[in-house]
Motif scaffolding. Structure first.
Motif, mmCIF file in Angstrom:
data_model
loop_
_atom_site.group_PDB
_atom_site.id
_atom_site.type_symbol
_atom_site.label_atom_id
_atom_site.label_comp_id
_atom_site.label_asym_id
_atom_site.label_seq_id
_atom_site.Cartn_x
_atom_site.Cartn_y
_atom_site.Cartn_z
ATOM 1 N N GLY A 83 0.920 -1.196 -0.039
ATOM 2 C CA GLY A 83 0.008 0.120 0.052
ATOM 3 C C GLY A 83 0.827 1.302 0.106
ATOM 4 O O GLY A 83 2.052 1.169 0.539
ATOM 5 N N SER A 84 0.394 2.315 -0.628
ATOM 6 C CA SER A 84 1.146 3.387 -0.738
ATOM 7 C C SER A 84 1.017 4.560 0.301
ATOM 8 O O SER A 84 1.808 5.577 0.646
ATOM 9 C CB SER A 84 0.951 4.329 -2.119
ATOM 10 O OG SER A 84 -0.732 4.611 -2.167
ATOM 11 N N ILE A 85 0.061 4.352 1.320
ATOM 12 C CA ILE A 85 -0.301 5.270 2.106
ATOM 13 C C ILE A 85 1.006 5.622 3.194
ATOM 14 O O ILE A 85 1.582 4.754 3.816
ATOM 15 C CB ILE A 85 -1.386 4.703 3.139
ATOM 16 C CG1 ILE A 85 -2.822 4.617 2.304
ATOM 17 C CG2 ILE A 85 -1.672 5.687 4.180
ATOM 18 C CD1 ILE A 85 -3.802 4.061 2.891
ATOM 19 N N HIS A 86 1.255 6.900 3.218
ATOM 20 C CA HIS A 86 2.407 7.517 4.102
ATOM 21 C C HIS A 86 1.828 7.885 5.511
ATOM 22 O O HIS A 86 2.477 7.863 6.475
ATOM 23 C CB HIS A 86 3.174 8.584 3.516
ATOM 24 C CG HIS A 86 3.537 8.273 2.309
ATOM 25 N ND1 HIS A 86 4.411 8.931 1.555
ATOM 26 C CD2 HIS A 86 4.002 6.884 1.850
ATOM 27 C CE1 HIS A 86 5.231 8.699 0.374
ATOM 28 N NE2 HIS A 86 4.948 7.062 0.710
ATOM 29 N N LEU A 104 4.201 3.468 5.630
ATOM 30 C CA LEU A 104 3.375 4.386 6.677
ATOM 31 C C LEU A 104 4.675 4.820 7.550
ATOM 32 O O LEU A 104 5.306 4.164 8.177
ATOM 33 C CB LEU A 104 2.398 3.403 7.392
ATOM 34 C CG LEU A 104 1.620 4.250 8.271
ATOM 35 C CD1 LEU A 104 0.431 4.879 7.378
ATOM 36 C CD2 LEU A 104 0.511 2.993 9.007
ATOM 37 N N PHE A 105 4.414 6.226 7.769
ATOM 38 C CA PHE A 105 5.354 7.012 8.650
ATOM 39 C C PHE A 105 4.530 7.537 9.709
ATOM 40 O O PHE A 105 5.077 8.016 10.779
ATOM 41 C CB PHE A 105 6.281 7.925 8.108
ATOM 42 C CG PHE A 105 5.777 9.062 7.472
ATOM 43 C CD1 PHE A 105 5.597 10.279 8.350
ATOM 44 C CD2 PHE A 105 5.464 9.408 6.080
ATOM 45 C CE1 PHE A 105 4.939 11.356 7.629
ATOM 46 C CE2 PHE A 105 4.926 10.434 5.601
ATOM 47 C CZ PHE A 105 4.616 11.293 6.270
ATOM 48 N N GLU A 106 3.116 7.709 9.585
ATOM 49 C CA GLU A 106 2.388 8.542 10.684
ATOM 50 C C GLU A 106 0.962 7.898 10.861
ATOM 51 O O GLU A 106 0.185 7.600 9.939
ATOM 52 C CB GLU A 106 2.228 9.983 10.123
ATOM 53 C CG GLU A 106 1.421 10.812 11.173
ATOM 54 C CD GLU A 106 1.194 12.244 10.619
ATOM 55 O OE1 GLU A 106 1.190 13.031 11.417
ATOM 56 O OE2 GLU A 106 1.489 12.452 9.288
ATOM 57 N N HIS A 153 9.170 2.314 8.428
ATOM 58 C CA HIS A 153 9.465 3.684 8.446
ATOM 59 C C HIS A 153 8.622 4.377 9.336
ATOM 60 O O HIS A 153 8.445 5.639 9.317
ATOM 61 C CB HIS A 153 9.019 4.158 6.769
ATOM 62 C CG HIS A 153 9.968 3.612 5.802
ATOM 63 N ND1 HIS A 153 11.227 3.941 5.522
ATOM 64 C CD2 HIS A 153 9.586 2.825 4.984
ATOM 65 C CE1 HIS A 153 11.525 3.317 4.459
ATOM 66 N NE2 HIS A 153 10.669 2.605 4.062
ATOM 67 N N LEU A 154 7.979 3.902 10.181
ATOM 68 C CA LEU A 154 6.984 4.448 10.895
ATOM 69 C C LEU A 154 7.654 5.428 12.049
ATOM 70 O O LEU A 154 8.473 4.849 12.650
ATOM 71 C CB LEU A 154 5.866 3.503 11.753
ATOM 72 C CG LEU A 154 4.840 4.114 12.572
ATOM 73 C CD1 LEU A 154 3.968 4.591 11.601
ATOM 74 C CD2 LEU A 154 4.227 2.957 13.414
ATOM 75 N N THR A 155 7.445 6.737 12.072
ATOM 76 C CA THR A 155 7.980 7.518 13.379
ATOM 77 C C THR A 155 6.924 8.023 14.235
ATOM 78 O O THR A 155 7.476 8.413 15.311
ATOM 79 C CB THR A 155 8.507 8.912 12.373
ATOM 80 O OG1 THR A 155 7.388 9.429 11.828
ATOM 81 C CG2 THR A 155 9.450 8.375 11.349
#
Length: 492
Positions: free
Chosen positions: A311-314, A337-339, A360-362
């Protein structure tokens, strides 16, 4: 020898052509107009000053300082010329210009201008109607320029515009566009339209239909524009839309199912819009979608579908809605996903182990739900995760095998859960922590002060309302210190 001279000649020849092309001679009238423009502006050039008008330190000008007679204007910072020496681009963004701008400005004699950027200034005057003289403009950015009063109708005469940004144009009043249809009906080449914080006061079908002639429109931002509902499905007729930002309006309606037909959509922002009904799950299956923000719509119901692979969701922001159900294990498919913000919803069940795929989740915000079970150790192995907010849930214990070797965690909140047992000592090794809150749990442990003192960057620590004791016997008395600490709560 002759070959060497010949090669040198050609290199010199092409270099001269390149220089001539890159830095054309500036026409005398163009340079004169620009100097007049500079002389009419008030801008800070000598030193940094505190401005009581804007309540901040203003940095010095960086572009206008290069505008001097002895240098050709095509070499000035912020100025772009064509190959005939005519000014076709002007970027005066962030120059802290105060006043000196009206209909008689020499700017409006630069009739070859194609791009004009006046973003981030303090003109403190009404928007001149003279912009209509710049008929070749394809790009106009007046955002955050500190203008006063209404948006002049003359801007609608700039029929070549591809980008128009009037967002947050005023620092004091909220300007109006009384008739959106009339304002944009001739702007048929527009691809990017930003009108944030301008009062449009139209109902859904009115402003949606007004946009219909803009067939090439790709980016639309109407944040806080006093728009009212319903949110009309006719907006989906603009098939090229990739960005839709409509936060801060009052639609009091569902999101139309047809929004899922926008195959180029990358950003959908609808926070604080009074949305109701059930969120169409198919929107989450749009392959291009990277940002979804529907937060702070308290009466918007919904649940997550199974997420597709890769999935492309960031950024996925669902907080303060009535979303419910379990978090599907396929959330691990959102590898970009980062957020993730699901705070103050009605999610229940356990956190899926597949969250270990979210490398990549922050930022993770899951507070005030009904999540239970063990706190998965995988959360502490996510190398990019900086904030974990899990208060007001029903977690019962820590995973026994917590590994924090690669942690960059700065904030950890587990307040008001049902966590019992021992405090995991590996957390002492998260030296990046600045906020730690595990208050109102059922931890039963004796903590070593030595361990706590390892957290040198802590600013806030709350261990209150647990069954915790602290062993103050330390091995190195000289290092008893938390140099950054501002808040400690050890109540009860």
């Amino acid at each position: 020898m002759r070959i060497t001279l010949l090669v040198s000649f050609f290199l010199c020849y092409y270099y001269c052509i390149y220089i001539t092309h890159a830095s054309p001679n500036c026409l005398e009238d163009q340079q004169s107009l620009l100097l007049q423009l500079k002389n009419n502006f008030t801008f800070l050039d000598r030193k940094q000053l505190y401005s009581p008008i804007i309540h901040e330190i203003i940095s010095r000008s960086t572009k206008l300082r290069t505008w001097i007679k002895t240098t050709a204007c095509c070499n000035w910072s912020g100025v772009t010329c064509d190959n005939k020496g005519r000014v076709i681009g002007l970027d005066l963004s962030g120059e802290h210009i105060i006043g000196g701008f009206n209909n008689s400005s020499s700017l409006f004699s630069l009739v070859h201008l194609q791009k004009l950027n006046l973003n981030d200034n303090y003109f403190n005057t009404s928007i001149p109607s003279g912009f209509s003289k710049l008929e070749k403009l394809t790009y106009l950015n007046l955002s955050m320029a500190g203008f006063l009063g209404q948006i002049p109708a003359e801007i609608s005469q700039l029929t070549r515009l591809v980008t128009l940004d009037l967002s947050f144009i005023s620092y004091s009043t909220k300007p109006q566009i009384p008739n959106l249809q009339k304002f944009i009906q001739n702007l048929t080449k527009i691809r990017k339209l930003y009108l944030d914080d301008i009062s449009i006061t139209s109902q859904g079908h009115e402003w949606s239909n007004a946009l219909f002639p803009l067939r090439d429109l790709q980016e639309l931002s109407l944040y806080n524009c006093d728009l009212s509902g319903p949110l009309d499905s006719s907006l989906t007729k603009l098939e090229n839309l990739s960005i839709i930002i409509l936060d801060g309006n009052n639609f009091s309606s569902p999101i139309p199912e047809k929004f899922a037909n926008l195959k180029n959509l990358t950003t959908l922002r609808l926070s604080y819009c009074g949305l109701i009904g059930t969120f169409p799950q198919k929107i989450l299956h749009i392959e291009s979608l990277t940002i979804l923000d529907i937060s702070f719509n308290l009466n918007l119901h919904g649940s997550f579908p199974e997420f597709p692979l890769n999935g492309s969701i960031h950024s996925l922001l669902i907080g303060f809605t009535s979303f419910s159900g379990e978090i599907p294990r396929t959330i691990g498919n959102l590898r970009n996903l980062f957020e993730l913000d699901l705070s103050s919803c009605r999610f229940y069940g356990t956190l899926p182990n597949s969250m270990s795929n979210l490398t990549h989740l922050t930022y993770l915000q899951l507070s005030n739900n009904y999540l239970s079970g063990t706190l998965p150790s995988t959360l502490f192995t996510l190398a990019s995760l900086e904030e974990i907010w899990l208060p007001f849930n029903q977690f019962s214990k820590f995973d026994e095998s917590i590994n924090v070797s690669s942690s960059v965690l700065k904030a950890l909140s587990l307040k008001s859960n049902n966590i019992s047992g021992r405090f995991p000592t590996p957390i002492y090794q998260i030296h990046s922590l600045i906020f730690l809150d595990i208050a109102f749990n059922r931890l039963n442990d004796s903590l070593q002060l030595d361990g706590i003192l390892e957290l040198k960057n802590l600013i806030a620590l709350d261990l209150s309302y647990n069954n915790i004791s602290i062993n103050v016997n330390v091995t190195n008395v000289g290092h008893i210190s938390l140099p950054n600490i501002r808040y400690i709560n050890l109540a009860s």
